[in-house]
Enzyme design. Structure first.
Site, PDB file in Angstrom:
ATOM      1  N   GLY A 248      12.312  -6.619  -2.707  1.00 21.84           N
ATOM      2  CA  GLY A 248      12.636  -5.862  -1.503  1.00 21.84           C
ATOM      3  C   GLY A 248      11.718  -4.672  -1.355  1.00 21.84           C
ATOM      4  O   GLY A 248      12.111  -3.525  -1.592  1.00 21.84           O
TER       5      GLY A 248
ATOM      6  N   SER B  15       8.465  -4.662   1.246  1.00 24.33           N
ATOM      7  CA  SER B  15       7.983  -4.508   2.625  1.00 24.33           C
ATOM      8  C   SER B  15       9.132  -4.348   3.613  1.00 24.33           C
ATOM      9  O   SER B  15      10.234  -4.872   3.406  1.00 24.33           O
ATOM     10  CB  SER B  15       7.167  -5.728   3.037  1.00 24.33           C
ATOM     11  OG  SER B  15       6.032  -5.848   2.232  1.00 24.33           O
TER      12      SER B  15
ATOM     13  N   GLU C 195       1.093  -6.956 -11.067  1.00 25.72           N
ATOM     14  CA  GLU C 195       1.235  -8.115 -10.198  1.00 25.72           C
ATOM     15  C   GLU C 195      -0.129  -8.697  -9.841  1.00 25.72           C
ATOM     16  O   GLU C 195      -0.276  -9.883  -9.628  1.00 25.72           O
ATOM     17  CB  GLU C 195       1.984  -7.687  -8.929  1.00 25.72           C
ATOM     18  CG  GLU C 195       2.154  -8.802  -7.913  1.00 25.72           C
ATOM     19  CD  GLU C 195       2.732  -8.316  -6.592  1.00 25.72           C
ATOM     20  OE1 GLU C 195       3.324  -7.230  -6.554  1.00 25.72           O
ATOM     21  OE2 GLU C 195       2.572  -9.033  -5.595  1.00 25.72           O
TER      22      GLU C 195
END
Lengths: 367, 335
Positions: free
Chosen positions: A126, A128, A243
């Site tokens: 959660g 963007s 990431e």
């Protein structure tokens, strides 16, 4: 540099290959490009977990395997090579687990990490919002203090896999002010909490992976706060750099590349050679990033470079495949079309290419 | 000359920095480098070399590239390495290195174009395209040196041998190993020159003000600078990978040669990106004789094709991939 514990790593690689081979031979999955995002199969993820091929880098006391990033690279690159359906555990394993390890309280670690490692907990991100894309600090979703925790209201968008998820990582604002990088806080929220609702967003391939997630006065207990109140910006940028530096940033279209190698003719030698040169170098970069992380460093420029070059490579594989597909088999044409329809996301998710260059420039032009 | 490559880099930087950039390919600097033993790195001390290994040699070559020196340390050290099985070498040896000579139709004349600094030397180690290596004295009858230069004004002479081929080198390493080592040192030199180009450009855009602020504050300029950095990181990774591959494959079989070919392909791309972007970011300042940029960019334009063409490397690599298939490619990537 020498490769630490290479026997251990090769053993893990073999285990991953064995399982992949069994499932593929039994037609339990079809190799596809971008299947780390598009291929959701909870059974496959749980089977990987049973064999100790998830949660590789975090400690055993939290359900992990206590191994290094190089071991994780070996397993994950085999999964990507095969185009295996790994979306069920990918996000939790890649970034939520490590974020909870670094910033979570001991209670939160105990509560969350074993579930991710066992592929019982499925995470979505959660981050963007409709008005906060590349400019992530513009999030408006608010969390306000309440008895025993927080109450959250707001909207998240492009939330991949929210319709399958058991948990959502949530970036919310706990304080309004002029400095938008301050006053942000991270939470972990159960998807079945009253007030959380999920609406699908169908993508241009006609597939449903994205969602809009709405929080309507959702209660989040205090112990689900991750890290410090108002200190999320540093935490989330760190999480994003994790990431970025992995092999899924250049192997999303590898299943297509493997098909192309079967179909390309001698007239394509030089073009194939240039792709192989880039691929081999990207893999070395991924190895460097993993080794740096194992050594305790934060390889921001290398990770951003890997993603920038890797995404360009993924797209160039599709372009090249389209040339060879004209004379190839229907299977190649189909694989090509599937990868092409997935391709616009490559250079956007996890940091748009343009933003990556600005991150590198910022690092490089510090006086 | 063991593993402390940081010390090696500092040593070279200290020596070269004291020389004006236009003179970093001078005879004087060459004598200094010889005196320091840098022209026989990678050859055992017992054979008359300076010791150290091939990785040390790559560090020397890359560091000289950073400082815009085109002196033929790579070629001198490779000549010493190729000779050392047959005869003693020393730092005073003045021996050039010539690869892939081709015979004329009647086999009476061997011609090797593009031999670095041949005119300054007294002998040359020659590999012909069939893989035979020999040592030739340049004042022997039938041996001619035709002076030529590349775009950076560096000697790239043509060697012509009529009749006999000098002394055969029975213990010389195989042609594939010599080729791979030469090509990888060239890629390392390009990585150095690209880094030197980048440093100069970074300094320029951070200092030069236009529109009331440093150029680096303009997002398009910052992105261009970052794209140079990206190209450099990529090339260094490719060179490191090939160094690792050659270390495990001393005779440059397929694994070593393929990794070197990959590095050569990336080197060519990086050189083009860095030269083009550096000039763009420097604007008109970068095109004068006086400003140092051209000492770098002319080398980035010259060096990539000199030790095997990019096209040839790409075809070799692609040919291997198509012949052996996906599993072999994957194993080569991940081993």
């Amino acid at each position: 540099m020498t490769i630490p514990n290479s026997a251990e790593i090769e053993e893990l690689r073999r285990e991953a290959r064995d399982l992949i081979g069994q499932w593929r031979d039994a037609a339990r999955f079809q190799p596809r490009s971008d299947n780390w995002m598009r291929g959701f199969d909870g059974d496959f993820s749980r089977e990987l977990a049973k064999r100790g091929l998830t949660g590789l880098t975090w400690p055993r006391e939290y359900g992990g395997q206590g191994r290094g990033q190089l071991a994780r690279l070996a397993v994950n690159e085999e999964l990507l090579r095969a185009g295996a359906p790994v979306a069920a555990h990918w996000i939790g394993d890649r970034q939520i687990g490590p974020a909870v390890m670094r910033h979570g309280s001991p209670e939160l670690r105990k509560e969350i990490l074993p579930g991710i490692a066992a592929a019982q907990f499925v995470f979505c991100l959660g981050m963007s919002e409709p008005d906060a894309g590349s400019d992530l600090a513009a999030v408006r979703t608010m969390a306000v203090p309440a008895a025993g925790g927080w109450r959250v209201s707001g909207r998240k968008i492009w939330t991949t896999g929210a319709h399958h998820a058991t948990h959502i990582y949530l970036l919310a604002r706990t304080q309004r002010g002029d400095r938008k990088h301050e006053g942000l806080t991270e939470f972990i929220v159960d998807m079945d909490t009253p007030g959380v609702s999920v609406a699908p967003i169908v993508d241009l391939a006609g597939e449903h992976h994205f969602n809009e997630v709405t929080f309507s006065d959702v209660f989040v207990p205090e112990h689900r706060l991750l890290g410090t109140v108002g200190g999320a910006w540093r935490q989330v940028t760190e999480q994003l750099s994790f990431e970025r530096g992995g092999p899924e940033r250049f192997l999303s279209t590898y299943p297509l590349f493997a098909l192309v190698l079967e179909h390309a003719g001698p007239e394509h030698r030089a073009a194939v050679g240039r792709l192989v040169a880039r691929l081999a170098t990207l893999r070395r970069l991924a190895w460097n990033v993993a080794a740096s992380l194992d050594a305790g460093a934060a390889p921001i420029v290398d990770a951003a470079t890997l993603k920038y070059l890797g995404n360009a490579f993924e797209n160039d594989v599709v372009d090249f495949a389209r040339q060879t597909a004209r004379t190839g088999t229907p299977a190649l044409a189909e694989a090509c079309a599937q990868a092409l329809l997935a391709s616009p996301g490559f250079t956007i998710r996890g940091g748009a290419a343009d933003v990556l260059l600005s991150i590198i420039a910022k690092q490089e032009t510090r006086p | 000359m063991s593993d402390d490559r940081g010390e090696l880099r500092r040593l070279i930087a200290d020596v070269v920095d004291g020389t004006p950039i236009a003179d970093r390919s001078s005879d004087e600097l060459w004598h200094t480098l010889r005196g320091l033993g840098l022209t026989t790195v990678g050859v055992d001390e017992a054979s008359g070399g300076s010791g150290g290994d091939y990785d040390d040699l790559a560090t020397v070559v890359r560091t000289l590239g950073i400082h815009a020196s085109g002196l033929p340390v790579a070629e001198a050290a490779l000549a010493a390495w190729a000779l050392s099985g047959d005869r003693a070498v020393d730092d005073r040896s003045r021996i050039a290195f010539a690869m892939d000579g081709g015979y004329e139709a009647d086999l009476s004349v061997l011609r090797v174009p593009g031999v670095p600094w041949l005119r300054n030397e007294s002998g040359v180690v020659v590999y012909d395209s069939s893989g035979s290596a020999s040592y030739v004295e340049l004042d022997a009858p039938g041996v001619t040196v035709h002076p030529e230069v590349n775009l950076a004004d560096e000697p790239r002479d043509v060697l012509e041998i009529r009749g006999a081929m000098g002394v055969p080198l029975e213990s010389a390493p195989p042609l594939a190993a010599a080729r791979a080592r030469h090509a990888l040192l060239r890629a390392a030199g390009i990585a150095g020159a690209a880094e030197g180009t980048y440093r100069l450009t970074r300094e320029y855009v951070m200092q030069r003000e236009q529109f009331g602020k440093p150029l680096s504050r303009i997002p398009a300029v910052a992105a261009s600078l970052a794209s140079m950095r990206v190209a450099l990181v990529q090339l260094d990774a490719a060179v490191e990978r090939a160094l690792d591959a050659l270390r495990g494959d001393r005779h440059a079989g397929q694994a070593g040669s393929a990794a070197v070919a990959a590095a050569a392909v990336i080197a060519s791309e990086t050189a083009a990106i860095c030269a083009r972007t550096a000039h763009q970011l420097h604007g008109a300042m970068g095109v004068t004789q006086e400003y140092p940029l051209h000492h770098y960019t002319k080398r980035l334009w010259s060096w990539p094709g000199e030790v095997g063409s990019e096209e040839h490397s790409a075809e070799y690599l692609g040919g291997l991939a198509l012949e052996h298939g996906e599993a072999t490619v994957w194993n080569a990537l991940t081993s």
